[in-house]
Write an enzyme that holds these catalytic residues in place. Structure first.
Site, PDB file in Angstrom:
ATOM      1  N   HIS A 172      45.317  19.012  40.761  1.00  0.00           N
ATOM      2  CA  HIS A 172      46.624  18.766  40.139  1.00  0.00           C
ATOM      3  C   HIS A 172      46.672  17.406  39.435  1.00  0.00           C
ATOM      4  CE1 HIS A 172      50.769  17.129  40.188  1.00  0.00           C
ATOM      5  NE2 HIS A 172      51.035  18.314  39.679  1.00  0.00           N
ATOM      6  N   CYS A 190      13.104   3.977  16.737  1.00  0.00           N
ATOM      7  CA  CYS A 190      14.126   4.053  17.804  1.00  0.00           C
ATOM      8  C   CYS A 190      14.342   2.717  18.498  1.00  0.00           C
ATOM      9  CB  CYS A 190      13.760   5.141  18.812  1.00  0.00           C
ATOM     10  SG  CYS A 190      12.186   4.866  19.625  1.00  0.00           S
TER      11      CYS A 190
END
Length: 811
Positions: free
Chosen positions: A432, A762
């Protein structure tokens, strides 16, 4: 239409348009039973006792007048008045006799269900409210449910109890708050086969990732016993992800999993006997150590559920004519062993996000971490803490504070709306608290263990959900930035922009970045954070001490054995990263720890040499075919084979780091082939890092072995200039912009082109130095792989460079 047809409607006669007659729950079950049963989705059969029947019962018993007498003039905010009048109203409805023809129709329908499922079937009897003037109203959780009903008398009694629950105190208050006429909200009742999840398992699933809106996965939460605990957030459930595109291609594997503690399970604990009627009461019992240590459902179950989720989503999306992700409840029957969908509704938050504007939250500073839990959403919030352990103290809450509690319930929503952030000690991502926080756009951390002990009211704290799946509660109020980018206005450069990523927890939240794939996925993070064990310690447990063996056994408790734990955990971490960009390429580098880093893993000290200079020591390719690590490399290969061939992420390319000589390259490729990873088979491409001067000097020879080169500018700079970047004394000389380093990079790119091989870079250089990004574009490099935080700025910069170069060429 027969009289009974007004009052009884079977699921096969109901569809989504029947909400006014039977309420949302029934209409949705009917829609699915009618349309999806043939497609293999199991929906428990049943029937609705319609809202018309409710009206008929009250008219037959002349109950409207007494109800008006009980409720007219009620002041819902006067709790005593509400309680007294509510009790009267419920007694009036429960006291009604069910007319004989309706009674006969209900019992005859029950008899038909017995014919379908056998005499021993028990029933779930659930309320489904409808408002005649507003079919859209959600009365979720307002009315009663009765489970495991197994006799005619108990069924009729449960039916009346459901009708009476139209007037629970909470339901009366809800109607008042939302402007409904008490007398015009009618109650339909669902009567369906009870799925015996009390001796099985149950949970919630979504047809997308709830935190990030990433659409390519199904997200499943589950626990043992009845489903209430997962929905309410009173326990920490197991979680699973399945990759939709792979599943649709016929692969059947879990993409990623998390073992929840599942401290309790809800079962039938007591029976209330009133006369000859038995009503079951549910309650929580502690789970055993064994139950906590294993997953509540099997991998095969997970893939069946994912298949259901895709079919449900496709059905509702087709009907609506546009994409409609779904929120579903599922249950596994402990008697027949089958999985059922017991509820489905459209997901309301992630699906509403505007696709073109990307919001990235970033902390400007960090401080001591007070608590960790599961992050809900990807935002950051800060304020003074307010600890509330009882709903009676909700009135103390001040807007802008951080709400800290065990769990929350629907009554807490007015306060939650005004919170800067929410922290709960219990619950998973579908409880909830998480659902409401997501709807409100408020950062929340759920399942944060001992939050109530760790945080005191008045303490200034910062809640960060912007660092992946783990949410951090930091001490003090920290500054943060919100970067907003309109992706529809961002062009696409000719040079491919990829990203570097090692943390699978961040993968889905970064999936919306406009990249051409992942240029460097590092394994080290997954091995360090999730596995924590040296691969050789798994191959040779006899060399370990007892304490280390026990730690390894505890980590791998939910798996067949420790090697199964290593292979699956590494495979699922890598697969999660690859799924974020699928079907674009994801280049995965095999492990590149240095010996001193490997030594810090569990059991590592028994297998690693002590080296004076690990940076140029026993690392990368030299380890893979070496007797001291070959069995560890075999496990890495088994994991990568699983990613490509069992989970189905064929966009994964593999990359070999620190390959010093051509001969070493040949040895490694032979070892990989012997472990079932043969270059060229199943489209497998193998790249090599270009980070040693020898890789550049002999690039034509390396190009015969490998499909592409990724330039590691950090190590290439270090070895070209002879500078140890870890040494404080000479690190000032470490600079990728040195003419010699630039020459090395140029030779590498030209060599790759000459051999028709992919070239990429990279390292940090292009994001740190704009002029390096320009130099790489001018060389015509195929791709640059950047850290996620540099992607947008560098993309803009490269677009400008490409534009200028093309203007220069024209002029």
């Amino acid at each position: 239409m027969t009289h009974s047809h007004i009052h009884i409607r079977w699921f096969k006669e109901l569809g989504i348009h029947d909400v006014p007659l039977v309420g949302g729950k029934n209409a949705s079950l009917g829609e699915m039973y009618q349309n999806l049963t043939a497609a293999g989705v199991r929906i428990p059969n049943g029937f609705a006792v319609t809202a018309e029947a409710y009206r008929y019962v009250l008219e037959h018993n002349k109950a409207w007048q007494p109800l008006h007498a009980a409720l007219d003039g009620l002041d819902p905010d006067n709790i005593k008045d509400l309680q007294a009048r509510g009790e009267k109203a419920r007694a009036i409805v429960y006291g009604c006799a069910v007319p004989e023809d309706l009674k006969a129709a209900i019992l005859q329908s029950y008899a038909q269900l017995k014919q379908q499922y056998g005499e021993n079937i028990s029933l779930a009897v659930r309320s489904s409210a409808t408002a005649e003037d507003s079919p859209e109203a959600s009365f979720a959780g307002q009315n009663d449910t009765y489970l495991n009903i197994a006799s005619d008398d108990a069924l009729l009694d449960a039916y009346k109890r459901c009708l009476a629950s139209n007037f629970t105190d909470r339901s009366i208050h809800y109607k008042f708050d939302n402007g409904f006429d008490y007398y015009k909200v009618y109650l339909s009742v669902v009567v369906m086969k009870m799925v015996r999840s009390d001796i099985g398992a149950s949970g919630v699933m979504f047809s997308l990732d709830t935190e990030t809106g990433f659409r390519d996965v199904v997200f499943i939460n589950g626990a043992l016993g009845l489903g209430e605990n997962v929905v309410q957030g009173t326990i920490d459930p197991d979680s699973f992800y399945v990759h939709k595109p792979s599943l649709l291609q016929g692969y059947r594997a879990v993409l990623k999993r998390g073992l929840g503690s599942k401290a309790k399970k809800m079962i039938f604990t007591d029976t209330l006997n009133t006369g000859n009627i038995a009503l079951e009461y549910t309650g929580n019992v502690e789970t055993s150590r064994e139950e906590r240590g294993r997953f509540c459902i099997s991998d095969a179950d997970v893939t069946v559920l994912a298949d259901y989720a895709i079919k449900v989503e496709n059905h509702y999306s087709d009907k609506a004519g546009f994409y409609k992700p779904m929120d579903m409840e599922w249950a596994k029957d402990g008697i027949d062993g089958q999985l059922y969908i017991v509820q489905a509704r459209p997901e309301t938050v992630a699906s509403q996000k505007q696709g073109s504007v990307l919001e990235i939250y970033q902390l400007k500073q960090k401080s001591k971490v007070l608590l960790r839990g599961k992050a809900v959403g990807t935002r950051i919030g800060a304020g003074k803490a307010r600890v509330i352990n009882d709903a009676r103290h909700l009135s103390d809450f001040q807007p802008g504070e951080v709400l800290v509690s065990d769990t929350t319930t629907p009554d807490w929503e007015p306060v939650m709306k005004t919170a800067a952030a929410i922290v709960t000690s219990q619950g998973g991502r579908t409880c909830h608290s998480a659902i409401v926080a997501r709807e409100l756009g408020i950062p929340a951390i759920v399942g944060a263990g001992n939050a109530l002990e760790q945080i005191k009211t008045g303490t200034p704290i910062t809640i960060s959900c912007a660092e992946g799946e783990t949410g951090n509660v930091y001490e003090g109020i920290l500054g943060f930035d919100i970067q907003q980018t309109d992706l529809s206005q961002l062009g696409h450069p000719r040079t491919k922009i990829m990203m570097n990523l090692g943390n699978p927890d961040q993968a889905f939240s970064l999936a919306s970045l406009p990249v051409d794939g992942i240029g460097l996925a590092r394994m080290e993070f997954i091995i360090n954070e999730y596995i924590k064990v040296h691969p050789m310690a798994l191959a040779h447990p006899e060399k370990l001490d007892d304490a280390t063996r026990e730690k390894i056994a505890a980590l791998s408790t939910a798996y067949d054995d420790p090697t199964d734990f290593f292979v699956k955990t590494l495979a699922e971490g890598v697969a999660t990263i690859a799924a974020a960009v699928y079907p674009k390429p994801c280049v995965v580098r095999m492990s590149d720890f240095k010996s001193n880093e490997y030594a810090t893993l569990l059991g590592g000290k028994y297998f690693e040499p002590e080296e004076d200079n690990p940076m140029i020591g026993f690392r990368g390719a030299s380890r893979y075919a070496h007797p001291a690590y070959a069995e560890g490399f075999a496990l890495e290969c088994a994991a990568m084979k699983r990613v490509r061939e069992e989970i189905g992420l064929t966009n994964v390319k593999l990359m070999i780091p620190f390959c010093r000589t051509v001969k070493e390259g040949e040895k490694v490729l032979a070892a990989m082939a012997s472990h079932g990873l043969k270059r060229g088979e199943n489209g497998l491409e193998v790249y090599v890092m270009c980070e040693i001067p020898n890789n550049v000097i002999l690039i034509d020879a390396f190009a015969k072995l490998f499909d592409g080169f990724s330039i590691g500018s950090n190590d290439l700079t270090q070895l070209t200039l002879g500078v140890d970047r870890d040494s404080e004394i000479v690190a000032f000389d470490f600079d990728e912009r040195d003419p010699g380093v630039k020459q090395m990079i140029r030779l590498a790119v030209e060599g790759a082109k000459r051999n028709d091989r992919h070239s990429g870079l990279c390292g940090q250089a292009p994001s740190d130095y704009p002029e390096m990004a320009e130099y790489l574009v001018e060389l015509g490099i195929d791709s640059m792989s950047l850290n996620p935080d540099a992607v947008l700025a560098t993309t803009r910069h490269i677009l400008a460079v490409e534009e200028r170069l093309s203007r220069n060429r024209k002029s």
